[in-house]
Design a protein around this motif. Structure first.
Motif, PDB file in Angstrom:
ATOM      1  N   LEU A  90      26.199  35.143 -55.997  1.00  0.00           N
ATOM      2  CA  LEU A  90      26.855  35.681 -54.814  1.00  0.00           C
ATOM      3  C   LEU A  90      25.846  36.378 -53.906  1.00  0.00           C
ATOM      4  CD1 LEU A  90      30.203  37.104 -56.257  1.00  0.00           C
ATOM      5  CD2 LEU A  90      29.874  35.009 -54.940  1.00  0.00           C
ATOM      6  N   ALA A  91      24.868  37.060 -54.486  1.00  0.00           N
ATOM      7  CA  ALA A  91      23.842  37.715 -53.673  1.00  0.00           C
ATOM      8  C   ALA A  91      23.046  36.697 -52.877  1.00  0.00           C
ATOM      9  CB  ALA A  91      22.910  38.537 -54.555  1.00  0.00           C
ATOM     10  N   SER A  92      22.681  35.602 -53.499  1.00  0.00           N
ATOM     11  CA  SER A  92      21.956  34.541 -52.778  1.00  0.00           C
ATOM     12  C   SER A  92      22.800  33.997 -51.637  1.00  0.00           C
ATOM     13  CB  SER A  92      21.577  33.418 -53.733  1.00  0.00           C
ATOM     14  OG  SER A  92      20.619  33.861 -54.655  1.00  0.00           O
ATOM     15  N   ALA A  93      24.085  33.828 -51.896  1.00  0.00           N
ATOM     16  CA  ALA A  93      24.983  33.326 -50.848  1.00  0.00           C
ATOM     17  C   ALA A  93      25.096  34.329 -49.702  1.00  0.00           C
ATOM     18  CB  ALA A  93      26.361  33.016 -51.428  1.00  0.00           C
ATOM     19  N   LEU A  94      25.167  35.621 -50.019  1.00  0.00           N
ATOM     20  CA  LEU A  94      25.259  36.633 -48.960  1.00  0.00           C
ATOM     21  C   LEU A  94      23.991  36.663 -48.120  1.00  0.00           C
ATOM     22  CD1 LEU A  94      26.800  38.833 -47.519  1.00  0.00           C
ATOM     23  CD2 LEU A  94      25.974  40.461 -49.241  1.00  0.00           C
ATOM     24  N   LEU A  95      22.836  36.502 -48.737  1.00  0.00           N
ATOM     25  CA  LEU A  95      21.579  36.524 -47.978  1.00  0.00           C
ATOM     26  C   LEU A  95      21.460  35.343 -47.024  1.00  0.00           C
ATOM     27  CD1 LEU A  95      19.059  37.764 -50.699  1.00  0.00           C
ATOM     28  CD2 LEU A  95      19.981  39.052 -48.739  1.00  0.00           C
ATOM     29  N   ASP A  96      22.346  34.369 -47.143  1.00  0.00           N
ATOM     30  CA  ASP A  96      22.373  33.224 -46.219  1.00  0.00           C
ATOM     31  C   ASP A  96      23.196  33.521 -44.964  1.00  0.00           C
ATOM     32  OD1 ASP A  96      21.505  30.528 -45.723  1.00  0.00           O
ATOM     33  OD2 ASP A  96      23.581  29.901 -46.049  1.00  0.00           O
ATOM     34  N   LEU A  97      23.756  34.732 -44.871  1.00  0.00           N
ATOM     35  CA  LEU A  97      24.563  35.133 -43.712  1.00  0.00           C
ATOM     36  C   LEU A  97      23.733  35.105 -42.435  1.00  0.00           C
ATOM     37  CD1 LEU A  97      27.361  36.440 -42.863  1.00  0.00           C
ATOM     38  CD2 LEU A  97      26.194  38.631 -43.123  1.00  0.00           C
ATOM     39  N   ASP A  98      24.284  34.525 -41.384  1.00  0.00           N
ATOM     40  CA  ASP A  98      23.624  34.540 -40.070  1.00  0.00           C
ATOM     41  C   ASP A  98      23.879  35.874 -39.390  1.00  0.00           C
ATOM     42  OD1 ASP A  98      22.510  31.877 -39.829  1.00  0.00           O
ATOM     43  OD2 ASP A  98      24.561  31.157 -39.718  1.00  0.00           O
ATOM     44  N   ILE A  99      22.810  36.478 -38.872  1.00  0.00           N
ATOM     45  CA  ILE A  99      22.941  37.711 -38.098  1.00  0.00           C
ATOM     46  C   ILE A  99      22.098  37.592 -36.838  1.00  0.00           C
ATOM     47  CG2 ILE A  99      23.453  39.196 -40.082  1.00  0.00           C
ATOM     48  CD1 ILE A  99      20.545  40.135 -40.015  1.00  0.00           C
ATOM     49  N   PRO A 100      22.501  38.291 -35.765  1.00  0.00           N
ATOM     50  CA  PRO A 100      21.691  38.251 -34.541  1.00  0.00           C
ATOM     51  C   PRO A 100      20.399  39.038 -34.734  1.00  0.00           C
ATOM     52  CG  PRO A 100      23.544  39.723 -34.267  1.00  0.00           C
ATOM     53  CD  PRO A 100      23.714  39.082 -35.603  1.00  0.00           C
ATOM     54  N   ASP A 101      19.464  38.850 -33.839  1.00  0.00           N
ATOM     55  CA  ASP A 101      18.177  39.521 -33.936  1.00  0.00           C
ATOM     56  C   ASP A 101      18.218  40.985 -33.497  1.00  0.00           C
ATOM     57  OD1 ASP A 101      17.150  37.124 -34.770  1.00  0.00           O
ATOM     58  OD2 ASP A 101      16.202  36.633 -32.873  1.00  0.00           O
ATOM     59  N   THR A 102      19.301  41.412 -32.859  1.00  0.00           N
ATOM     60  CA  THR A 102      19.415  42.777 -32.385  1.00  0.00           C
ATOM     61  C   THR A 102      20.777  43.351 -32.760  1.00  0.00           C
ATOM     62  OG1 THR A 102      20.245  42.013 -30.251  1.00  0.00           O
ATOM     63  CG2 THR A 102      17.881  42.417 -30.422  1.00  0.00           C
ATOM     64  N   PRO A 103      20.861  44.681 -32.916  1.00  0.00           N
ATOM     65  CA  PRO A 103      22.161  45.280 -33.239  1.00  0.00           C
ATOM     66  C   PRO A 103      23.180  45.029 -32.133  1.00  0.00           C
ATOM     67  CG  PRO A 103      20.389  46.866 -33.563  1.00  0.00           C
ATOM     68  CD  PRO A 103      19.795  45.666 -32.889  1.00  0.00           C
ATOM     69  N   ALA A 104      24.457  45.055 -32.520  1.00  0.00           N
ATOM     70  CA  ALA A 104      25.542  44.830 -31.547  1.00  0.00           C
ATOM     71  C   ALA A 104      25.695  46.028 -30.645  1.00  0.00           C
ATOM     72  CB  ALA A 104      26.846  44.555 -32.271  1.00  0.00           C
TER      73      ALA A 104
END
Length: 104
Positions: A90-104
Motif C-alpha cells: 500500500l505504501a508503494s501504491a501511495l507513493l505513486d500519487l500524482d501531486i502538483p509541483d507547488t502547494p495549492a
C-alpha cells in the motif's frame, strides 16, 4: 510529479488497519506534502481497498505525515486473501500519487 519524487514511506499493519507514514526527503517539501496529501485524497487513491476512515497525523518536526487507514486489509492480514494489499504494498501504491509541483 509523483509523490515518490519528494518523499519515502514507512508502513505497518495490525488487524484491519494499515498505517503509512510519508516522509519528505527535504524539509522544504513538507508544506507541499501537507497541502496535497490529504486524508480525502488518500482514501480516494485507495478506492475499493480502504473501506473505513483515513486519519492523518502531522509531524512537522520530522517532515512527515502519518495515515491510519481503517478497514484497509480485507478483514486483517490473517483473514485476507489479498496478499498484495498489505502495508508495504500500500505504501508503494501511495507513493505513486500524482501531486502538483507547488502547494495549492
Amino acid at each position: 510529479m509523483k509523490l515518490f519524487d519528494i518523499a519515502h514511506s514507512r508502513t505497518g499493519d495490525k488487524g484491519d488497519i494499515s498505517n503509512i507514514s510519508v516522509i519528505a526527503y527535504d524539509p522544504k517539501d513538507y508544506p507541499l506534502l501537507a497541502a496535497q496529501v490529504t486524508p480525502e485524497r488518500v482514501k480516494a487513491h485507495f478506492t475499493g481497498i480502504v473501506h473505513g476512515e483515513v486519519i492523518r497525523y502531522e509531524i512537522p518536526s520530522l517532515g512527515a505525515l502519518n495515515f491510519v487507514m481503517h478497514k484497509a486489509l480485507g478483514g486483517g492480514v490473517t483473514k485476507s486473501l489479498a496478499l498484495d494489499a498489505h502495508g508495504k504494498c500500500l505504501a508503494s501504491a501511495l507513493l505513486d500519487l500524482d501531486i502538483p509541483d507547488t502547494p495549492a
